[in-house]
Write a protein that holds these residues in place. Structure first.
Motif, PDB file in Angstrom:
ATOM      1  N   LEU A   1       0.835  -1.206   0.000  1.00 46.47           N
ATOM      2  CA  LEU A   1       0.000   0.000   0.000  1.00 46.47           C
ATOM      3  C   LEU A   1       0.867   1.252   0.000  1.00 46.47           C
ATOM      4  CD1 LEU A   1      -2.851   1.217   0.271  1.00 46.47           C
ATOM      5  CD2 LEU A   1      -2.554   1.117   2.725  1.00 46.47           C
ATOM      6  N   GLY A   2       1.923   1.251   0.846  1.00 49.51           N
ATOM      7  CA  GLY A   2       2.828   2.392   0.890  1.00 49.51           C
ATOM      8  C   GLY A   2       3.523   2.599  -0.439  1.00 49.51           C
TER       9      GLY A   2
ATOM     10  N   HIS B   1       3.291   5.872  -2.809  1.00 53.87           N
ATOM     11  CA  HIS B   1       4.504   6.585  -3.211  1.00 53.87           C
ATOM     12  C   HIS B   1       4.569   6.717  -4.734  1.00 53.87           C
ATOM     13  CE1 HIS B   1       9.151   6.931  -2.720  1.00 53.87           C
ATOM     14  NE2 HIS B   1       8.603   7.998  -3.255  1.00 53.87           N
ATOM     15  N   ALA B   2       4.340   5.589  -5.460  1.00 50.28           N
ATOM     16  CA  ALA B   2       4.432   5.626  -6.914  1.00 50.28           C
ATOM     17  C   ALA B   2       3.371   6.551  -7.504  1.00 50.28           C
ATOM     18  CB  ALA B   2       4.275   4.220  -7.481  1.00 50.28           C
TER      19      ALA B   2
ATOM     20  N   GLU C   1      12.594  13.385  -0.132  1.00 47.83           N
ATOM     21  CA  GLU C   1      11.675  13.968   0.841  1.00 47.83           C
ATOM     22  C   GLU C   1      10.300  13.300   0.761  1.00 47.83           C
ATOM     23  OE1 GLU C   1      10.856  18.116   0.521  1.00 47.83           O
ATOM     24  OE2 GLU C   1       9.852  18.125   2.479  1.00 47.83           O
ATOM     25  N   MET C   2       9.845  13.033  -0.503  1.00 44.21           N
ATOM     26  CA  MET C   2       8.549  12.381  -0.650  1.00 44.21           C
ATOM     27  C   MET C   2       8.568  10.994  -0.005  1.00 44.21           C
ATOM     28  SD  MET C   2       6.430  11.747  -4.134  1.00 44.21           S
ATOM     29  CE  MET C   2       5.712  13.356  -4.264  1.00 44.21           C
ATOM     30  N   ASP C   3       9.699  10.285  -0.153  1.00 39.19           N
ATOM     31  CA  ASP C   3       9.842   8.959   0.451  1.00 39.19           C
ATOM     32  C   ASP C   3       9.634   9.031   1.962  1.00 39.19           C
ATOM     33  OD1 ASP C   3      10.463   6.217   0.322  1.00 39.19           O
ATOM     34  OD2 ASP C   3      12.460   6.664   1.090  1.00 39.19           O
ATOM     35  N   ARG C   4      10.288  10.005   2.598  1.00 39.83           N
ATOM     36  CA  ARG C   4      10.142  10.153   4.050  1.00 39.83           C
ATOM     37  C   ARG C   4       8.697  10.465   4.428  1.00 39.83           C
ATOM     38  NH1 ARG C   4      15.028  12.490   3.431  1.00 39.83           N
ATOM     39  NH2 ARG C   4      14.227  14.610   3.246  1.00 39.83           N
ATOM     40  N   ARG C   5       8.075  11.380   3.668  1.00 40.38           N
ATOM     41  CA  ARG C   5       6.715  11.788   4.036  1.00 40.38           C
ATOM     42  C   ARG C   5       5.726  10.654   3.830  1.00 40.38           C
ATOM     43  NH1 ARG C   5       5.594  17.324   5.008  1.00 40.38           N
ATOM     44  NH2 ARG C   5       7.492  18.540   4.782  1.00 40.38           N
ATOM     45  N   VAL C   6       5.887   9.852   2.739  1.00 35.85           N
ATOM     46  CA  VAL C   6       4.982   8.721   2.535  1.00 35.85           C
ATOM     47  C   VAL C   6       5.172   7.695   3.642  1.00 35.85           C
ATOM     48  CG1 VAL C   6       4.398   6.836   0.988  1.00 35.85           C
ATOM     49  CG2 VAL C   6       4.823   9.074   0.065  1.00 35.85           C
ATOM     50  N   SER C   7       6.437   7.459   4.052  1.00 38.25           N
ATOM     51  CA  SER C   7       6.687   6.516   5.138  1.00 38.25           C
ATOM     52  C   SER C   7       5.978   6.958   6.410  1.00 38.25           C
ATOM     53  CB  SER C   7       8.195   6.399   5.403  1.00 38.25           C
ATOM     54  OG  SER C   7       8.792   5.658   4.380  1.00 38.25           O
ATOM     55  N   ARG C   8       6.048   8.258   6.691  1.00 41.00           N
ATOM     56  CA  ARG C   8       5.362   8.765   7.886  1.00 41.00           C
ATOM     57  C   ARG C   8       3.845   8.616   7.717  1.00 41.00           C
ATOM     58  NH1 ARG C   8       6.689  14.560   8.624  1.00 41.00           N
ATOM     59  NH2 ARG C   8       8.743  13.864   7.925  1.00 41.00           N
ATOM     60  N   PHE C   9       3.368   8.862   6.465  1.00 39.82           N
ATOM     61  CA  PHE C   9       1.928   8.812   6.182  1.00 39.82           C
ATOM     62  C   PHE C   9       1.375   7.414   6.434  1.00 39.82           C
ATOM     63  CE2 PHE C   9      -1.221   8.757   2.431  1.00 39.82           C
ATOM     64  CZ  PHE C   9      -2.284   9.000   3.273  1.00 39.82           C
TER      65      PHE C   9
END
Lengths: 103, 95, 159
Positions: free
Chosen positions: C104-105, C109-110, C147-155
């Motif tokens: 799902l993550g 992200h993609a 940065e997007m990777d970090r934010r999606v991980s947090r999301f």
């Protein structure tokens, strides 16, 4: 008050039209199918978003507003999926992405 | 102001049609038709405001879904020559 | 069970927003159809953390505004690239590693990368490698900064 609202609607719709036209110009100008996807993506995101925002400002009925927002939500989910499906299909069909050093 | 938006959308639709006719690959044409469909759905909504008939938004919503399903179906058909079971050794659901 | 109930409630609200009828008879029909669809979805085993990701909604309120701002910035960038001379178009294909473990993550992200104009995800591998097509070196640097990777991980709650 209504003058300010009208001005805001004008600017939102005008900017939305500019983004739609520039995105479609990209569809014509960019070199290959993978880069043209970016131009089409502009129409789906900010172009549609600004047009819908302009229409939202002329709406008083909450049912109409809900439908407008739903259109944006559908576009936000479906636009990346079609882009990805097209890019993946073109890549697996053997199309080489255009790059500057290898035209 | 909605008339101006409708005019801009018409111009953009014409430009998308030019790309659909020029090609050169079939994926360019699918992309152009998909972009044309997005503009058509915005056009339907704008015409709904021009004629003050908000019911047009229902049609625009349905058009958004049909546009998505149609594009994915055509992409899958062009890629695999089949809409049902996967062809060759491609896994099911691949595009 | 909780997910099925919340799916039925969400679909009943969607029915209400699309129809606009408030007579008791039609309201009853709408609720009945929402419950029927929720029951069918449950029997199809489509109501799980992927099919109805309600648990993401609270953190999404932090992620979606950031994504919307990124989309606006990327749109202006791409518009400038299209309008300037053709020499500024310098596409590149590269691979990045996404930090998400869950499918799902990865999908979020993609899809976020594809939704921002200027970058399109061309391929996703199950072990988290994404093949990305970028229109200009600037958009490529934006994806590679992570940065997007970090934010999606947090999301999705993996960071």
């Amino acid at each position: 008050m209504s003058l300010i609202l009208d001005l805001a609607t004008w600017s939102a719709i005008g900017a939305g039209c500019v983004f739609i036209l520039v995105g479609t110009l990209g569809l014509l100008r960019l070199p290959d199918v993978f880069s043209r996807l970016h131009g089409a993506g502009m129409t789906d995101t900010l172009g549609a978003g600004l047009l819908v925002a302009g229409m939202l400002m002329q709406t008083t009925d909450w049912l109409v507003a809900a439908k407008l927002v739903l259109i944006l939500v559908f576009l936000a989910f479906t636009s990346p999926m079609t882009s990805h499906a097209l890019a993946r299909a073109a890549l697996h069909a053997g199309l080489q992405p255009w790059t500057r050093d290898k035209p | 102001m909605f008339a101006a938006a409708a005019f801009a959308l018409l111009v953009a639709m014409g430009m998308a049609l030019v790309r659909a006719l020029m090609g050169p690959t079939v994926y360019d044409r699918i992309l152009a038709v998909n972009a044309f469909g997005t503009k058509t759905l915005l056009m339907i909504a704008v015409v709904g405001y021009l004629t003050e008939r908000p019911e047009f938004l229902d049609i625009a919503l349905v058009y958004a879904l049909i546009n998505f399903i149609g594009t994915v179906a055509v992409t899958k058909f062009v890629r695999f020559r089949s809409l049902g079971h996967p062809v060759g050794d491609a896994p099911e659901g691949e595009i | 069970m909780g997910r099925t109930v919340s799916l039925a409630v969400v679909m009943a609200l969607l029915w209400l927003a699309l129809s606009g009828h408030f007579e008791p008879w039609l309201l009853g029909l709408g609720v009945a159809s929402a419950v029927l669809v929720a029951w069918i979805a449950r029997r199809l085993e489509a109501v799980d953390h992927e099919g109805h990701p309600l648990h993401l909604a609270p953190r999404g309120l932090g992620y979606w505004p950031w994504l919307a701002a990124e989309i606006v910035k990327a749109n202006v960038d791409v518009a400038r690239t299209i309008l300037s001379s053709p020499a500024s178009v310098d596409p590149a294909v590269f691979r990045v590693k996404a930090g998400q473990k869950d499918e799902l993550g990865l999908v979020i992200h993609a899809n976020s990368i594809t939704l921002t104009p200027g970058t399109v995800t061309m391929d996703v591998e199950p072990d988290g490698w994404l093949t990305v097509h970028a229109l200009t070196p600037a958009t490529r640097a934006g994806v590679e900064s992570g940065e997007m990777d970090r934010r999606v991980s947090r999301f999705v709650g993996e960071a």
